[in-house]
Design a protein around this motif. Structure first.
Motif, PDB file in Angstrom:
ATOM      1  N   ASP A  74       0.805  -1.223   0.000  1.00  0.00           N
ATOM      2  CA  ASP A  74       0.000   0.000   0.000  1.00  0.00           C
ATOM      3  C   ASP A  74       0.837   1.272   0.000  1.00  0.00           C
ATOM      4  OD1 ASP A  74      -2.333  -1.499   0.075  1.00  0.00           O
ATOM      5  OD2 ASP A  74      -2.419  -1.491   2.266  1.00  0.00           O
ATOM      6  N   VAL A  75       2.120   1.146   0.315  1.00  0.00           N
ATOM      7  CA  VAL A  75       2.992   2.322   0.366  1.00  0.00           C
ATOM      8  C   VAL A  75       4.061   2.192  -0.712  1.00  0.00           C
ATOM      9  CG1 VAL A  75       4.607   3.676   1.750  1.00  0.00           C
ATOM     10  CG2 VAL A  75       2.561   2.691   2.811  1.00  0.00           C
ATOM     11  N   ARG A 103       0.895   6.881  -0.137  1.00  0.00           N
ATOM     12  CA  ARG A 103      -0.087   5.898   0.307  1.00  0.00           C
ATOM     13  C   ARG A 103      -1.088   5.645  -0.819  1.00  0.00           C
ATOM     14  NH1 ARG A 103      -0.744   2.199   4.259  1.00  0.00           N
ATOM     15  NH2 ARG A 103      -0.152   3.692   5.894  1.00  0.00           N
ATOM     16  N   GLU A 105      -4.430   4.560  -2.267  1.00  0.00           N
ATOM     17  CA  GLU A 105      -5.806   4.396  -1.802  1.00  0.00           C
ATOM     18  C   GLU A 105      -6.544   3.368  -2.647  1.00  0.00           C
ATOM     19  OE1 GLU A 105      -9.716   7.158  -0.747  1.00  0.00           O
ATOM     20  OE2 GLU A 105      -8.127   7.943  -2.030  1.00  0.00           O
ATOM     21  N   GLU A 188       7.388   2.258   5.132  1.00  0.00           N
ATOM     22  CA  GLU A 188       6.044   2.503   5.651  1.00  0.00           C
ATOM     23  C   GLU A 188       6.048   3.295   6.958  1.00  0.00           C
ATOM     24  OE1 GLU A 188       4.203  -1.318   5.884  1.00  0.00           O
ATOM     25  OE2 GLU A 188       4.210  -1.622   3.711  1.00  0.00           O
TER      26      GLU A 188
END
Length: 228
Positions: A74-75, A103, A105, A188
């Protein structure tokens, strides 16, 4: 330009460049050789627009799905193409400089061959930063370097210049031969104090006699790792 080096009118949309074996960090520069058709298109679009690409690590188990849409973390790290050359066969060599954490989404349904996503940049959170962490991190790295290691000069610069702790952690996390999952964990960590403490724990857990290896002899450009 924003503080993160992004355009003032940054829309939150990024071109995704998923790789199985590279974690890019802000301030680091990654050489890449682009040869897959989808990523050649990605570079062409980036060069015609804002020169931005988000490099993101593929999650374990990506192999059977590589030509589709394997799972990603996600990062990511948004990078700017600082230099490029187009080869006679249409491929690219380029240097990608990390700008900021990002990040993800959600992914965007796009007509392009490459993947795109929407999200937001994540600047460093610099609360309760203990400068003694900087000295201890540099001491731990220095104690594990062989003599004449190329990183020694970088460490000396970090000692002498008023370099922010977050920048030091990012440069070391990128340069040190850490496992990919460890690098991703550090990427992260938006909170600088947490990032520094995590890096220090990693260094302290290395066996005392264990020295950071000398890098291999210089490899020809482009490097071998950019399997895209």
């Amino acid at each position: 330009m924003s503080q993160e080096g992004l355009p003032e009118q940054f829309s939150g949309m990024v071109r995704l460049f998923p790789l199985p074996n590279v974690v890019l960090f802000p301030h680091a520069i990654q050489p890449l050789h682009i040869f897959e058709r989808r990523y050649i298109e990605m570079v062409e679009d980036a060069l015609a627009d804002d020169h931005l690409v988000a490099l993101v690590l593929l999650k374990p188990g990506w192999e059977p799905h590589y030509w589709g849409k394997p799972a990603i973390y996600d990062v990511a790290c948004i990078g700017r193409i600082r230099w490029h050359e187009r080869l006679a066969n249409g491929r690219f060599n380029l240097l990608l400089q990390g700008l900021c954490r990002f990040r993800i989404e959600n992914e965007i349904a796009a007509a392009t061959l490459y993947r795109q996503a929407h999200g937001w940049p994540m600047p460093d959170l610099e609360l309760n930063v203990d400068e003694t962490l900087k000295r201890e991190i540099l001491r731990q790295v220095s104690a594990r370097l062989p003599q004449e290691h190329p990183l020694s000069e970088t460490l000396q610069t970090m000692h002498e210049l008023p370099m922010p702790l977050g920048v030091i952690c990012d440069i070391l996390a990128f340069a040190l031969p850490l496992e990919l999952r460890v690098k991703q964990h550090l990427l992260e960590a938006f909170d600088v104090a947490e990032r520094a403490q995590a890096l220090l724990r990693i260094l302290c857990n290395l066996q005392k006699p264990e020295l950071l290896p000398m890098p291999h002899e210089a490899r020809p450009f482009p490097p071998q790792f950019s399997a895209n």
